[in-house]
Write an enzyme that holds these catalytic residues in place. Structure first.
Site, PDB file in Angstrom:
ATOM      1  N   ILE A 185     -60.957  53.964  -2.499  1.00 43.03           N
ATOM      2  CA  ILE A 185     -60.235  54.824  -3.433  1.00 43.03           C
ATOM      3  C   ILE A 185     -60.109  54.018  -4.722  1.00 43.03           C
ATOM      4  CG2 ILE A 185     -58.017  54.061  -2.455  1.00 43.03           C
ATOM      5  CD1 ILE A 185     -56.805  56.708  -3.311  1.00 43.03           C
ATOM      6  N   SER A 186     -60.497  54.619  -5.836  1.00 41.79           N
ATOM      7  CA  SER A 186     -60.542  53.897  -7.107  1.00 41.79           C
ATOM      8  C   SER A 186     -59.166  53.407  -7.534  1.00 41.79           C
ATOM      9  CB  SER A 186     -61.112  54.799  -8.211  1.00 41.79           C
ATOM     10  OG  SER A 186     -62.438  55.137  -7.949  1.00 41.79           O
ATOM     11  N   ALA A 187     -59.152  52.341  -8.302  1.00 39.89           N
ATOM     12  CA  ALA A 187     -57.918  51.844  -8.898  1.00 39.89           C
ATOM     13  C   ALA A 187     -57.295  52.931  -9.766  1.00 39.89           C
ATOM     14  CB  ALA A 187     -58.201  50.610  -9.747  1.00 39.89           C
TER      15      ALA A 187
ATOM     16  N   ARG B 209     -50.078  59.618  -3.934  1.00 41.36           N
ATOM     17  CA  ARG B 209     -51.268  58.784  -3.692  1.00 41.36           C
ATOM     18  C   ARG B 209     -51.254  58.128  -2.312  1.00 41.36           C
ATOM     19  NH1 ARG B 209     -55.331  56.016  -6.737  1.00 41.36           N
ATOM     20  NH2 ARG B 209     -55.560  53.843  -6.148  1.00 41.36           N
TER      21      ARG B 209
END
Length: 213
Positions: free
Chosen positions: A54-56, A28
């Site tokens: 960027i999403s959790a 990530r």
């Protein structure tokens, strides 16, 4: 930090074993600015270029689990952004077709896919709300931007028996993450979680252009 968070998400029921394995396989940290690399496994969204995020991890996990792609699935992703969600889907699906409206993000995402050797991803710089008609129908569609209703163009590109996951609602506040299942009789909708996503915008942003919100 990663393993502790994924353990928590597994216990909370927003992560399953296949999704966890895919998330563990994708580094990530390469999908964010190095300034934020130490925070990638905090359960919160992080900024990426162009005012996007960027999403959790919990949201990425829930969307992937709800989509439930398999090695037989052809997946469309709308709003590739940094490319992280695309890379996770690529570990689970046969083929992923990703669309990103910002040229700068599309270029960065392609570089990351190449670095990871993801040969089953195709990315297009285009208007995501229009989908990818030439490759339709899709077994799964994931939309990483919020619309007031599921876009008709995307629903039409979903195969009978297919699943779409997307946030819907007013883009100025919280939205509802929903799962749409398409059958020969129509659509079945399941509400999953309150979320906050950037709006699904039409058109494209070319290199060097400012976004016209």
């Amino acid at each position: 930090m990663r393993d502790a968070l994924l353990d928590d998400l597994l216990r909370e029921g927003v992560l399953d074993a296949p999704t966890r394995a895919a998330m563990e396989a994708v580094p990530r940290e390469i999908f964010v600015d190095p300034l934020f690399a130490a925070r990638v496994w905090e359960d919160s969204p992080l900024p990426i270029p162009g005012g996007q995020t960027i999403s959790a991890p919990s949201v990425a996990a829930l969307m992937t689990m709800a989509l439930a792609p398999t090695r037989r699935c052809k997946v469309l992703e709308v709003g590739a952004g940094s490319g992280y969600q695309t890379a996770v889907l690529a570990r689970l699906a046969r083929r992923v077709y990703a669309v990103e409206r910002r040229a700068d993000l599309a270029r960065l995402a392609e570089d990351r896919f190449a670095a990871l050797g993801l040969g089953n991803v195709a990315l297009r710089h285009a208007d995501g709300a229009l989908g990818w008609p030439e490759q339709a129908p899709f077994d799964r569609i994931l939309v990483a931007a919020a619309a007031e209703d599921p876009p008709p163009a995307l629903l039409s590109q979903l195969r009978i028996g297919g699943v779409m996951v997307l946030p819907v609602g007013q883009t100025s506040g919280m939205q509802e993450l929903i799962k749409v299942e398409k059958s020969e009789f129509g659509y079945h909708y399941t509400e999953l979680k309150l979320v906050r996503f950037v709006p699904l915008l039409g058109g494209v942003v070319r290199a060097g252009e400012a976004d016209r919100l």
